[in-house]
Scaffold this motif. Structure first.
Motif, PDB file in Angstrom:
ATOM      1  N   UNK A 150      -8.708  -2.601  -4.879  1.00  0.00           N
ATOM      2  CA  UNK A 150      -9.834  -1.682  -5.125  1.00  0.00           C
ATOM      3  C   UNK A 150      -9.453  -0.265  -4.684  1.00  0.00           C
ATOM      4  N   UNK A 151      -8.725  -0.181  -3.567  1.00  0.00           N
ATOM      5  CA  UNK A 151      -8.291   1.142  -3.100  1.00  0.00           C
ATOM      6  C   UNK A 151      -7.376   1.794  -4.154  1.00  0.00           C
ATOM      7  N   UNK A 176      -9.524   2.934  -6.957  1.00  0.00           N
ATOM      8  CA  UNK A 176     -10.258   4.166  -6.619  1.00  0.00           C
ATOM      9  C   UNK A 176      -9.344   5.389  -6.672  1.00  0.00           C
ATOM     10  N   UNK A 177      -8.096   5.220  -6.227  1.00  0.00           N
ATOM     11  CA  UNK A 177      -7.150   6.349  -6.278  1.00  0.00           C
ATOM     12  C   UNK A 177      -6.862   6.738  -7.723  1.00  0.00           C
ATOM     13  N   UNK A 213      -8.632 -11.402   1.111  1.00  0.00           N
ATOM     14  CA  UNK A 213      -9.617 -10.320   1.145  1.00  0.00           C
ATOM     15  C   UNK A 213      -8.955  -8.961   1.351  1.00  0.00           C
ATOM     16  N   UNK A 214      -7.894  -8.938   2.165  1.00  0.00           N
ATOM     17  CA  UNK A 214      -7.208  -7.665   2.379  1.00  0.00           C
ATOM     18  C   UNK A 214      -6.537  -7.220   1.078  1.00  0.00           C
ATOM     19  N   UNK A 224     -14.987   1.287  -0.468  1.00  0.00           N
ATOM     20  CA  UNK A 224     -13.740   0.671  -0.006  1.00  0.00           C
ATOM     21  C   UNK A 224     -12.683   1.740   0.299  1.00  0.00           C
ATOM     22  N   UNK A 225     -12.831   2.924  -0.283  1.00  0.00           N
ATOM     23  CA  UNK A 225     -11.858   3.986  -0.054  1.00  0.00           C
ATOM     24  C   UNK A 225     -10.689   3.899  -1.017  1.00  0.00           C
ATOM     25  N   UNK A 226      -9.682   4.748  -0.810  1.00  0.00           N
ATOM     26  CA  UNK A 226      -8.516   4.707  -1.694  1.00  0.00           C
ATOM     27  C   UNK A 226      -7.254   4.468  -0.881  1.00  0.00           C
ATOM     28  N   UNK A 227      -6.132   4.604  -1.538  1.00  0.00           N
ATOM     29  CA  UNK A 227      -4.861   4.259  -0.879  1.00  0.00           C
ATOM     30  C   UNK A 227      -4.551   5.176   0.297  1.00  0.00           C
ATOM     31  N   UNK A 228      -5.158   6.345   0.326  1.00  0.00           N
ATOM     32  CA  UNK A 228      -4.905   7.271   1.413  1.00  0.00           C
ATOM     33  C   UNK A 228      -5.713   6.965   2.655  1.00  0.00           C
ATOM     34  N   UNK A 229      -6.596   6.008   2.547  1.00  0.00           N
ATOM     35  CA  UNK A 229      -7.468   5.702   3.677  1.00  0.00           C
ATOM     36  C   UNK A 229      -7.095   4.363   4.318  1.00  0.00           C
ATOM     37  N   UNK A 230      -7.699   4.143   5.465  1.00  0.00           N
ATOM     38  CA  UNK A 230      -7.385   2.910   6.191  1.00  0.00           C
ATOM     39  C   UNK A 230      -7.757   1.692   5.350  1.00  0.00           C
ATOM     40  N   UNK A 231      -6.988   0.608   5.457  1.00  0.00           N
ATOM     41  CA  UNK A 231      -7.276  -0.587   4.659  1.00  0.00           C
ATOM     42  C   UNK A 231      -8.668  -1.152   4.952  1.00  0.00           C
ATOM     43  N   UNK A 232      -9.292  -1.626   3.916  1.00  0.00           N
ATOM     44  CA  UNK A 232     -10.599  -2.283   4.091  1.00  0.00           C
ATOM     45  C   UNK A 232     -10.536  -3.621   3.376  1.00  0.00           C
ATOM     46  N   UNK A 233     -11.139  -4.608   3.967  1.00  0.00           N
ATOM     47  CA  UNK A 233     -11.157  -5.891   3.269  1.00  0.00           C
ATOM     48  C   UNK A 233     -12.586  -6.362   3.062  1.00  0.00           C
ATOM     49  N   UNK A 276      -9.093  -5.727  -1.149  1.00  0.00           N
ATOM     50  CA  UNK A 276      -9.380  -4.368  -0.687  1.00  0.00           C
ATOM     51  C   UNK A 276      -8.308  -3.392  -1.156  1.00  0.00           C
ATOM     52  N   UNK A 334     -17.931  -0.137  -5.031  1.00  0.00           N
ATOM     53  CA  UNK A 334     -16.482  -0.101  -4.845  1.00  0.00           C
ATOM     54  C   UNK A 334     -16.037   1.179  -4.141  1.00  0.00           C
ATOM     55  N   UNK A 335     -16.810   2.243  -4.304  1.00  0.00           N
ATOM     56  CA  UNK A 335     -16.442   3.524  -3.710  1.00  0.00           C
ATOM     57  C   UNK A 335     -16.342   3.451  -2.195  1.00  0.00           C
ATOM     58  N   UNK A 344       1.035   3.969  -2.953  1.00  0.00           N
ATOM     59  CA  UNK A 344       0.647   5.352  -2.627  1.00  0.00           C
ATOM     60  C   UNK A 344       1.785   6.319  -2.963  1.00  0.00           C
ATOM     61  N   UNK A 364       0.844  -1.199   0.000  1.00  0.00           N
ATOM     62  CA  UNK A 364       0.000   0.000   0.000  1.00  0.00           C
ATOM     63  C   UNK A 364       0.888   1.261   0.000  1.00  0.00           C
ATOM     64  N   UNK A 396     -16.085  -5.656   0.268  1.00  0.00           N
ATOM     65  CA  UNK A 396     -16.627  -5.023  -0.933  1.00  0.00           C
ATOM     66  C   UNK A 396     -18.146  -5.086  -0.825  1.00  0.00           C
TER      67      UNK A 396
END
Lengths: 104, 458
Positions: free
Chosen positions: A61-62, A65-66, A54-55, B208-217, A58, B205-206, A32, A28, B219
């Motif tokens: 997808x993050x 999204x970025x 799963x992590x 889940x957030x992006x790389x700047x946010x806390x990890x999420x596992x 996630x 998907x939105x 980033x 990550x 969907x």
């Protein structure tokens, strides 16, 4: 730690192992950091990745999204059949650009 | 195209569309005397295509099949007669749908506006002037965090609530609720379709957030689901924790603000979770646990208390708030449910009840599904009030769904508490097959002392 090949705003990141909970923090940070440096064309090479948990999903997808905020698309290459099946089941194949072959 | 899920969808849709034209022509030829089951079948095809296309983000296919579904639903409720003109519009739309399905990759860019307009004109034209705008007036159902989740026409919302249905916004996690259980979203949609109506489906998907946010596992996948089961019962069908089931308020009650992006729209915020269940459902299997059974029993007893103890003759087993919008669209008010005391034999239910004080028999018929849950509930209540031993005769039953199974088990538990025996007799094949598929096995029967209820499974 991943191998990173960088050309201008283009980067190919090759994780050294499976994208699972134990390594996602470092990946990550790497992703980033690349995006913060202005990379808008990001490819993750899965040639050394056999499994995604799963992590890891996630995290992908993050990253997607970025990139979306920059109008870019996340590319995955070298994706094996199992990972492809997983991404397909979750319908992420319609959001990421995925190839089973290796990056050119 | 190497996407297996898309190929599966394409194949299923081709199969589903194959018989549509012949059925529609049969309907047209028969005119007013057409077989309602034919309309149901065509409707189900459109509905199923809409549901899957929603998940697959095939928006044009979803929108077109949705409009076809609306017109077919009006034919089902006889608001619209299947004239040649009507059938031609529907046939044309199905033909176009077939073209889209053959080119899934480009389907979202293909033009279907002529067909959509023709279908919308049929739908609104068949309604009285004061209700015509409901077809085009959109409301939005918000996600729990306030973002717009679904945009639904007032007409569709009203249609979803017909028959006393509740409307739920349900949040699934694609990872933990489906993938880890080796289920696909299609499996889930198919299961839920047997117990209610999936209005819409969307992967978020939105969230889940992006790389700047806390990890999420996780969907999230949201479903808008209409079902007759009340908020404290619906969890058994949806199979997710109670906090992820949000009851959408009846239109007008929950409206909080105008939505400038939509014509005369307003926000329907899902309410906070309605009830905390005492115990979560087992996560790894679908067997019914004692708390769940106890909850069903309480629900059934509550309904019974309302039926037999209330002074009023009008007893609402559906939502506490009447489905106002549903009444206006269907043109028929939900008939007040008769009390058992007023109609002990329940002639209107379609279930035949015979017997005396010692022994009675309730002849069940056809498909015992969520659509008939209300009448089944009433028939069971009537039977329990009449005899000390009630045999539920299954010889004419062709299928059973989860809502019916719940009611049957609830009837057994309520009977047991009152010293009344309830047994399933006759051809129990469909019942046993379905019960086993939900994890209700011989072990479960023994565990809960239900050998007299399901003797074949003991």
């Amino acid at each position: 730690m991943s191998d990173v090949t960088r050309t201008g705003n283009k980067a190919v990141v090759t994780p050294s192992r499976n994208i699972t909970a134990g390594m996602t923090d470092s990946l990550r940070k790497e992703l980033k950091s690349l995006l913060d440096e202005g990379v808008t064309d990001l490819t993750i090479d899965f040639s050394r990745v056999e499994m995604l948990d799963s992590v890891g999903i996630g995290l992908l997808i993050a990253a997607h999204n970025s990139l979306l905020k920059e109008g870019a698309v996340l590319r995955l290459t070298g994706v094996n059949q199992d990972v492809m099946g997983l991404l397909s089941t979750m319908r992420l194949t319609s959001h990421f650009s995925i190839h089973s072959s290796h990056p050119s | 195209m190497d996407d297996e899920i898309l190929l599966m969808f394409q194949e299923d849709t081709r199969e589903s569309l194959a018989g549509v034209e012949a059925r529609l022509l049969d309907i047209e030829e028969a005119g007013e005397d057409h077989d309602p089951e034919l309309v149901h079948e065509v409707f189900r095809s459109a509905h199923s295509i809409k549901g899957s296309a929603g998940f697959l983000a095939l928006d044009t296919i979803r929108d077109l099949s949705h409009k076809i579904e609306t017109v077919l639903d009006m034919m089902r409720t006889q608001e619209l007669q299947p004239t040649k003109g009507v059938i031609n519009v529907v046939l044309g739309a199905f033909d176009r749908l077939g073209e889209l399905v053959e080119d899934l990759a480009h389907s979202n860019l293909m033009d279907v506006s002529d067909h959509v307009q023709a279908l919308m004109a049929l739908a609104s034209g068949s309604l009285p002037p004061e209700r015509q705008q409901s077809v085009t007036t959109m409301r939005r159902v918000a996600f729990p965090d306030g973002r717009t989740g679904f945009e639904v026409s007032e007409h569709d919302l009203a249609r979803a609530r017909v028959g006393g249905n509740y409307l739920y916004l349900v949040e699934y996690d694609l990872i933990h609720d489906l993938q880890r259980k080796e289920q696909t979203p299609f499996d889930l949609l198919a299961v839920l379709g047997k117990s209610g109506m999936v209005l819409d489906c969307r992967v978020d998907l939105g969230a889940v957030g992006d790389l700047g946010q806390a990890p999420a596992n996780y969907v999230p996948m949201y479903l808008l689901f209409a079902c007759i089961l009340e908020p404290d019962m619906v969890k058994a069908v949806l199979q997710v924790d109670q906090e992820r089931i949000h009851t959408v308020p009846v239109e007008g009650e929950g409206s909080t603000q105008a939505d400038p992006t939509l014509t005369q729209g307003s926000l329907l915020s899902p309410a906070a979770p309605v009830l905390d269940m005492e115990a979560p459902l087992p996560q790894e299997d679908n067997s019914l646990d004692p708390d769940e059974l106890a909850a069903m029993e309480r629900e059934f007893d509550l309904a019974m208390a309302k039926q037999t103890g209330g002074a009023s003759g009008d007893v609402a087993l559906g939502p506490e708030s009447e489905p106002q919008a549903g009444e206006t669209v269907s043109g028929e008010e939900s008939a007040p449910l008769e009390t058992i005391a007023d109609s002990p034999e329940q002639e209107a239910t379609g279930f035949e009840h015979q017997g005396n004080g010692d022994k009675g028999s309730l002849l069940l018929r056809g498909a015992l599904t969520i659509d008939r849950a209300q009448e089944l509930k009433q028939a069971l209540l009537a039977a329990l009030d009449t005899s000390k031993q009630v045999d539920l005769e299954f010889r004419d039953v062709v299928s059973v769904d989860l809502a019916a199974l719940q009611l049957l088990i609830a009837a057994f538990q309520s009977g047991k508490a009152r010293g009344i025996g309830v047994s399933c007799v006759g051809d129990l094949g469909p019942l046993l097959d379905f019960a086993r598929s939900t994890g209700f096995t011989s072990d479960t029967v023994k565990l809960y002392g239900m050998e007299s209820f399901l003797p074949s499974e003991a």
